[in-house]
Design an enzyme around this catalytic site. Sequence first.
Site, short mmCIF file in Angstrom:
data_model
loop_
_atom_site.label_atom_id
_atom_site.label_comp_id
_atom_site.label_asym_id
_atom_site.label_seq_id
_atom_site.Cartn_x
_atom_site.Cartn_y
_atom_site.Cartn_z
N ARG A 135 0.84 -1.31 0.05
CA ARG A 135 -0.01 -0.06 0.12
C ARG A 135 0.85 1.18 -0.10
O ARG A 135 0.56 2.57 0.28
CB ARG A 135 -1.11 0.01 1.23
CG ARG A 135 -2.04 -1.03 1.08
CD ARG A 135 -3.04 -1.05 2.24
NE ARG A 135 -4.21 -1.94 1.76
CZ ARG A 135 -4.36 -3.02 2.51
NH1 ARG A 135 -3.50 -3.41 3.17
NH2 ARG A 135 -5.13 -3.89 2.43
N LYS A 153 2.81 11.03 -11.75
CA LYS A 153 1.94 10.05 -12.69
C LYS A 153 2.72 8.74 -12.84
O LYS A 153 3.69 8.65 -13.42
CB LYS A 153 1.70 10.72 -14.05
CG LYS A 153 0.61 11.75 -14.00
CD LYS A 153 0.13 12.08 -15.51
CE LYS A 153 -0.99 13.28 -15.55
NZ LYS A 153 -1.33 13.65 -17.05
N GLU A 212 8.24 16.74 -26.23
CA GLU A 212 7.78 17.24 -24.98
C GLU A 212 8.24 18.53 -24.69
O GLU A 212 7.66 19.48 -23.94
CB GLU A 212 7.96 16.07 -23.80
CG GLU A 212 7.27 14.80 -24.07
CD GLU A 212 5.66 14.94 -23.51
OE1 GLU A 212 5.21 15.98 -23.42
OE2 GLU A 212 5.06 13.93 -23.73
N LYS A 253 7.28 22.07 -15.88
CA LYS A 253 6.49 20.98 -15.20
C LYS A 253 6.06 21.04 -13.73
O LYS A 253 5.07 20.82 -13.31
CB LYS A 253 7.21 19.69 -15.53
CG LYS A 253 6.28 18.34 -15.23
CD LYS A 253 5.39 17.85 -15.83
CE LYS A 253 4.56 16.58 -15.54
NZ LYS A 253 5.17 15.71 -16.17
N GLU A 307 -4.40 16.83 -11.58
CA GLU A 307 -4.93 17.15 -12.92
C GLU A 307 -6.56 17.65 -13.06
O GLU A 307 -7.35 17.11 -13.49
CB GLU A 307 -4.64 16.04 -13.94
CG GLU A 307 -4.79 16.44 -15.26
CD GLU A 307 -4.21 15.19 -16.31
OE1 GLU A 307 -4.91 14.67 -16.91
OE2 GLU A 307 -2.94 15.25 -16.48
N ARG A 348 -3.32 21.23 -15.04
CA ARG A 348 -2.41 20.23 -15.32
C ARG A 348 -2.58 19.32 -16.54
O ARG A 348 -1.68 19.03 -17.42
CB ARG A 348 -1.93 19.07 -14.28
CG ARG A 348 -0.92 18.02 -14.42
CD ARG A 348 -0.51 17.01 -13.45
NE ARG A 348 0.53 16.18 -13.86
CZ ARG A 348 1.10 15.57 -12.95
NH1 ARG A 348 0.82 15.54 -11.58
NH2 ARG A 348 2.08 14.66 -13.52
N ASN A 378 -1.09 17.99 -21.67
CA ASN A 378 -1.34 16.89 -22.69
C ASN A 378 -1.58 17.19 -23.95
O ASN A 378 -2.50 16.81 -24.76
CB ASN A 378 -2.67 16.16 -22.16
CG ASN A 378 -2.04 15.23 -20.78
OD1 ASN A 378 -1.20 14.59 -20.83
ND2 ASN A 378 -3.01 15.69 -19.96
N HIS A 400 -1.63 14.93 -27.06
CA HIS A 400 -1.69 13.56 -26.36
C HIS A 400 -2.92 12.78 -26.67
O HIS A 400 -2.89 11.64 -26.75
CB HIS A 400 -1.23 13.69 -24.97
CG HIS A 400 0.01 14.09 -24.46
ND1 HIS A 400 0.96 14.97 -24.85
CD2 HIS A 400 1.08 13.13 -23.82
CE1 HIS A 400 1.94 15.06 -24.40
NE2 HIS A 400 2.22 14.16 -23.41
N HIS A 406 -1.83 9.47 -28.42
CA HIS A 406 -2.28 7.99 -27.60
C HIS A 406 -3.24 7.20 -28.47
O HIS A 406 -2.91 6.05 -28.55
CB HIS A 406 -3.22 8.24 -26.36
CG HIS A 406 -2.35 8.83 -25.33
ND1 HIS A 406 -2.82 9.21 -23.93
CD2 HIS A 406 -1.06 9.21 -24.96
CE1 HIS A 406 -1.84 9.77 -23.26
NE2 HIS A 406 -0.51 9.58 -23.78
N HIS A 427 6.57 7.22 -28.08
CA HIS A 427 5.45 8.10 -27.69
C HIS A 427 5.57 9.57 -27.99
O HIS A 427 4.62 10.14 -28.60
CB HIS A 427 5.60 8.16 -26.06
CG HIS A 427 4.77 9.11 -25.37
ND1 HIS A 427 3.25 9.27 -25.42
CD2 HIS A 427 5.17 10.43 -24.61
CE1 HIS A 427 2.74 10.41 -24.59
NE2 HIS A 427 3.63 10.92 -24.22
#
Length: 440
Positions: free
Chosen positions: A197, A219, A261, A303, A313, A317, A321, A324, A328, A341
């Site tokens: 955990r 992330k 990026e 960032k 986000e 935030r 993207n 993206h 994606h 990517h």
Amino acid sequence: MASAATNFSLSFRTKQQIPISKPSFFFYSTSKKNHLRFKSNNFPSHSVSTARNSRICATSSRVMDPSAAKSESTLPTTVEVDLGNRSYPIYIGSGLLDQPDYLQRHVHGKRVLVVTNKTVAPLYLDKVVDALTRGNPNVSVESVILPDGEQYKDMDTLMKVFDKAIESRLDRRCTFVALGGGVIGDMCGFAAAAFLRGVNFIQIPTTVMAQVDSSVGGKTGINHRLGKNLIGAFYQPQCVLIDTDTLNTLPDRELASGLAEVIKYGLIRDAEFFEWQEKNMHALLARDPSALAYAIKRSCENKAEVVSLDEKESGLRATLNLGHTFGHAIENGVGYGQWLHGEAVAAGTVMAVDMSYRLGWIDESLVKRVGDILKQSKLPTSPPEIMTVDMFKSVMAVDKKVADGLLRLILLKGPLGNCVFTGDYDRKALDDTLRAFCKS
């Protein structure tokens, strides 16, 4: 934002609050005085200072000219991600893996698990183990070496990390160390978030992509066959250690991928940085140490500032993207690992910029500048021919930014350095963009 009905506020030490009630889009830009401006179509503009008296700020010693790096000492540049009692440093410099104190000060307990891959392990695993144990004999280090590639960012591969941790009888005082690119960082972070955990972890990114983006901000996660990064958690590291020397072994294709990026930061929030990139892209591709160090530092500052303001986000935030959502879809459509990517994000950025222009939100000169810098970076400016309109729509329908069935996108709006995160756009513009880039 989570939905059109979400209330969003930022809290500062002055106890001033900026309510955002039911906006249909989120507008973000920065001014030269390092202030943040938030606008929506139904509340007035606000200026939010990121000075030292603000609790949620990213702090660093800004290098305004990359040539200054040549005269700096061996001390690393440090960018702080300010998240209260979960704040952490990003160390940036040459030869940091030969300076063990920067790693050892963030190791909790006596047990460490290094998570890496078959490409990076022969290059840097021994060096990292030495950095963790030199003069520190009480620390024992285990390692797990995973296959390399986006196609392995899945549950089966993740289980290999848990298998090694459990077989080694690691406890809650252990520290996981991610040694590699974005795939390794995402998986190791997710494993650290879930094992017992939650255990501590450290990021040691070895690609441009990971150094300028994915290692910062917490992330973590894995892919699902229906979509990228759909399974994961927000989980912050103890530190990010960026040894720029690791880029010496990075293939040219991976180097270019990471620059997608870097370009993104300039487009969405840092116009001066974008203009610097236009003048210095040749130096970045030639691996000029000063240029790379500056690009990494400035990207991390951007960032870190955004993450400090919007860790999970809820709105701001999401602007990181840009490209993206389209990107994606490309990665999923062609098969994970076929396109890097950054390559997919580059093509996706061109599509987002095209849509922004069709909406009348940017002028044609910016469209050209985006295309030019991506071509100069040796990145693709259109999706692969296999992609169809239906393929894009199918994958985009399960994108993480969908809220109540509404696909929200990051689009450019206004002068360079400004963008919106919105579901309030003419659907015809999206359809026209998809048809313009797809044969069917």
